[in-house]
Write a protein that holds these residues in place. Sequence first.
Motif, mmCIF file in Angstrom:
data_model
loop_
_atom_site.group_PDB
_atom_site.id
_atom_site.type_symbol
_atom_site.label_atom_id
_atom_site.label_comp_id
_atom_site.label_asym_id
_atom_site.label_seq_id
_atom_site.Cartn_x
_atom_site.Cartn_y
_atom_site.Cartn_z
ATOM 1 N N LEU A 19 -11.110 -68.543 -41.475
ATOM 2 C CA LEU A 19 -10.064 -69.176 -40.491
ATOM 3 C C LEU A 19 -9.251 -68.319 -39.783
ATOM 4 C CD1 LEU A 19 -9.323 -72.710 -42.481
ATOM 5 C CD2 LEU A 19 -10.370 -72.462 -40.244
ATOM 6 N N ASN A 20 -9.147 -67.291 -40.637
ATOM 7 C CA ASN A 20 -8.150 -66.235 -40.293
ATOM 8 C C ASN A 20 -8.834 -65.196 -39.277
ATOM 9 O OD1 ASN A 20 -5.741 -67.007 -41.481
ATOM 10 N ND2 ASN A 20 -6.316 -66.232 -43.512
ATOM 11 N N LEU A 21 -9.920 -65.410 -38.980
ATOM 12 C CA LEU A 21 -10.645 -64.638 -37.896
ATOM 13 C C LEU A 21 -10.218 -65.066 -36.838
ATOM 14 C CD1 LEU A 21 -14.162 -64.256 -39.686
ATOM 15 C CD2 LEU A 21 -12.272 -62.521 -39.503
ATOM 16 N N GLY A 22 -9.490 -64.372 -35.913
ATOM 17 C CA GLY A 22 -8.914 -64.916 -34.494
ATOM 18 C C GLY A 22 -9.859 -64.736 -33.399
ATOM 19 N N ALA A 23 -9.697 -64.997 -31.944
ATOM 20 C CA ALA A 23 -10.251 -64.686 -31.013
ATOM 21 C C ALA A 23 -10.780 -63.067 -30.854
ATOM 22 C CB ALA A 23 -9.584 -65.232 -29.761
ATOM 23 N N ALA A 59 -12.524 -53.198 -39.525
ATOM 24 C CA ALA A 59 -12.108 -54.432 -39.880
ATOM 25 C C ALA A 59 -12.660 -54.759 -41.360
ATOM 26 C CB ALA A 59 -12.527 -55.656 -38.857
ATOM 27 N N SER A 60 -12.072 -55.858 -41.879
ATOM 28 C CA SER A 60 -12.576 -56.078 -43.346
ATOM 29 C C SER A 60 -13.071 -57.555 -43.070
ATOM 30 C CB SER A 60 -11.300 -56.343 -44.193
ATOM 31 O OG SER A 60 -10.296 -56.953 -43.762
ATOM 32 N N ALA A 61 -14.422 -57.505 -42.804
ATOM 33 C CA ALA A 61 -14.915 -59.162 -42.461
ATOM 34 C C ALA A 61 -15.508 -59.586 -43.996
ATOM 35 C CB ALA A 61 -16.122 -58.674 -41.583
ATOM 36 N N ARG A 62 -15.700 -60.871 -43.954
ATOM 37 C CA ARG A 62 -16.050 -61.564 -45.168
ATOM 38 C C ARG A 62 -17.604 -60.876 -45.418
ATOM 39 N NH1 ARG A 62 -19.344 -65.404 -46.677
ATOM 40 N NH2 ARG A 62 -18.827 -66.709 -48.878
ATOM 41 N N ARG A 63 -18.048 -60.583 -46.421
ATOM 42 C CA ARG A 63 -19.450 -60.276 -46.546
ATOM 43 C C ARG A 63 -20.029 -61.232 -47.834
ATOM 44 N NH1 ARG A 63 -18.603 -53.574 -46.736
ATOM 45 N NH2 ARG A 63 -17.724 -53.541 -44.479
ATOM 46 N N ASP A 70 -5.847 -76.715 -35.419
ATOM 47 C CA ASP A 70 -5.802 -75.834 -34.062
ATOM 48 C C ASP A 70 -6.838 -74.778 -33.966
ATOM 49 O OD1 ASP A 70 -4.293 -75.374 -31.596
ATOM 50 O OD2 ASP A 70 -3.866 -73.303 -32.239
ATOM 51 N N GLN A 71 -6.941 -74.042 -35.173
ATOM 52 C CA GLN A 71 -8.204 -73.050 -35.328
ATOM 53 C C GLN A 71 -9.674 -73.973 -34.893
ATOM 54 O OE1 GLN A 71 -8.235 -70.155 -34.938
ATOM 55 N NE2 GLN A 71 -7.276 -69.013 -36.854
ATOM 56 N N LEU A 72 -9.943 -74.890 -35.655
ATOM 57 C CA LEU A 72 -10.885 -75.648 -35.436
ATOM 58 C C LEU A 72 -11.276 -76.112 -34.305
ATOM 59 C CD1 LEU A 72 -10.867 -77.954 -39.013
ATOM 60 C CD2 LEU A 72 -12.273 -75.864 -38.192
ATOM 61 N N MET A 73 -10.184 -76.449 -33.602
ATOM 62 C CA MET A 73 -10.580 -77.002 -32.020
ATOM 63 C C MET A 73 -10.754 -75.923 -31.191
ATOM 64 S SD MET A 73 -7.755 -80.005 -31.319
ATOM 65 C CE MET A 73 -8.652 -80.158 -29.741
ATOM 66 N N GLU A 74 -10.104 -74.724 -31.421
ATOM 67 C CA GLU A 74 -10.154 -73.511 -30.695
ATOM 68 C C GLU A 74 -11.771 -72.987 -30.877
ATOM 69 O OE1 GLU A 74 -8.878 -68.791 -31.169
ATOM 70 O OE2 GLU A 74 -7.460 -70.496 -30.940
ATOM 71 N N SER A 75 -12.352 -73.141 -32.207
ATOM 72 C CA SER A 75 -13.477 -72.572 -32.355
ATOM 73 C C SER A 75 -14.653 -73.552 -32.185
ATOM 74 C CB SER A 75 -13.617 -72.307 -33.778
ATOM 75 O OG SER A 75 -12.669 -71.222 -34.374
ATOM 76 N N GLY A 86 -2.212 -62.567 -28.445
ATOM 77 C CA GLY A 86 -1.395 -61.687 -29.228
ATOM 78 C C GLY A 86 -1.540 -61.562 -30.800
ATOM 79 N N PRO A 87 -0.669 -61.027 -31.728
ATOM 80 C CA PRO A 87 -0.761 -61.149 -33.002
ATOM 81 C C PRO A 87 -0.905 -62.501 -33.785
ATOM 82 C CG PRO A 87 0.716 -59.432 -32.378
ATOM 83 C CD PRO A 87 0.381 -60.137 -31.166
ATOM 84 N N VAL A 88 -1.671 -62.745 -34.691
ATOM 85 C CA VAL A 88 -1.441 -64.162 -35.433
ATOM 86 C C VAL A 88 -1.277 -64.087 -36.751
ATOM 87 C CG1 VAL A 88 -3.179 -66.074 -35.734
ATOM 88 C CG2 VAL A 88 -3.334 -64.928 -33.667
ATOM 89 N N SER A 89 -0.381 -64.939 -37.302
ATOM 90 C CA SER A 89 -0.054 -64.824 -38.767
ATOM 91 C C SER A 89 -1.076 -65.576 -39.499
ATOM 92 C CB SER A 89 1.294 -65.526 -38.874
ATOM 93 O OG SER A 89 2.349 -64.889 -38.015
ATOM 94 N N PRO A 90 -1.470 -64.711 -40.509
ATOM 95 C CA PRO A 90 -2.733 -65.284 -41.432
ATOM 96 C C PRO A 90 -2.151 -66.558 -42.123
ATOM 97 C CG PRO A 90 -1.750 -63.412 -42.299
ATOM 98 C CD PRO A 90 -1.181 -63.584 -41.076
#
Length: 507
Positions: free
Chosen positions: A259-263, A493-497, A195-200, A171-175
């Motif tokens: 890091l704020n890029l979710g699944a 989306a606004s991806a990092r460029r 948590d993000q590093l482990m998930e990725s 679901g939605p993730v808080s940045p």
Amino acid sequence: MLSTGTAQAQTATIGTVARPADTVVAIDQRDVTNPGLRTLYAKSKWRALWSADSTAALESALADRGRHGLDRLTFEIAASPGASAAAMDVARSQAALDYAEALANGRVDPASLHEVYTVPRPKTDVVAGLGGALATGRLDEWLQSLAPQDAEYRTLSDAYVRLSRAAAAAGPVSPIAGGLIRVGDRDARVAVIADQLMESGYLPATTAATSADAAQASVSPSPQPLIYTQALADALKGLQKDYGIAADGVVGPETLKVLNLGAGDRARALAVALERRRWLARTPPATRIDVNTAAAQLRYYRNGTMADERKVVVGEPGHETPALGSPIFRLVANPTWTVPKSIQNGEMANVDDAYLQAHNMVLRDGWIVQQPGPDNALGLVKFDMANDQAIYLHDTSAPALFDRSQRHLSHGCVRVEDALGFAQMLADDEGVADAWQAAQASGETTFVPLPNRIPVRLLYHNVYVGEDGTVAFRTDPYGWNDAVAEQLGFAKASARRAEALAIDVGP
């Protein structure tokens, strides 16, 4: 007919009309407007094409379209309620043709997105293929054969399915917001970052368990400030390197964006990656050079096996390296560099004689030409390519740029790490080593033709499978993913460029 569906659109309904098995359904030619379908039905003498088994096979294939990142598109049967058996037959044919085209050649035409796109594409006749599949009752096998069959595509497909499910469950993730975090700092955000590093996949569970803080962070986010350990910083460096950020282990603004890029963000990137691979010919040349401009990486394949991999510097945003398919036809030892008018009238508009002399440059018929030598912008070797875009591979007088994580720094051409070593490798493989060594030693600009042209593909793959078999993510440095993702049914989306850094005036 295709229409964009919602993120939850996972199935497509194929209407069926019951009729006796021995009934021949005639197709009204006026109801068939698609030229390909007209050809198909003309060959069947304007009789219906679809059996119950074929209809079921199409239903099953469309229900499984998420494996190709096409689950946000609805391949609809464009027939009105209560439509006749003939109308439903034509509608099924159109839906099958649309889906087959998406699998075989891609949903999006890359030529519509890029001013220059010359990478060889598939040549699949889906109309003839559909006719044959329906006639033999092998629709399911035929549809399965259309997408790329290689291991990389399957790995990306599996990752897309997994991350799509993870995104739906999360679901939605808080940045994550805030300032810098360095090793030794206590910060409530550390738990979420771990948590993000482990998930990725950057932080193994065994590593996390080596410290109480990391172990606590791996269980669940906590409001309590936790220590940002060296183990977390080392894991973060892996993520930073993958995304083209300075790998210093410090949590800063650019790192937080990633890091704020979710699944869901990664699933979106994977869907685009799958689409880009459907644009490629299914059997690439066994001997070739593939330059991944998104990752600034070169791979050289010889007789079907990867023989070499090395870093490259490619075009900066605003001077993007185009998507070209273009062969190397000769090596140039000790090249001169004729400065393009865009640079001569831009960055070099006000240079004086002292500048020209200091950089071994001369004016020749109104053009600025840099003479051969180790300080030449092209370095000591140029790999001449046959195209009308003045794009080629070459050496550089600024090798330190290869140490950077973010290497989108040139004016469009491709600078090759240890280009002399790479040229020697190609010369050895092509049987012109003696001629190449003599050309180098001459100190003069010398051309060494290759007996066989080596195809080069300049590809833009910011998600790909590394040599270790895992999926690697990079940023979208040119911002080229959005246009593809939106046509696949994803939101903008606004991806990092990458940012243009104006490192030098080289090609």
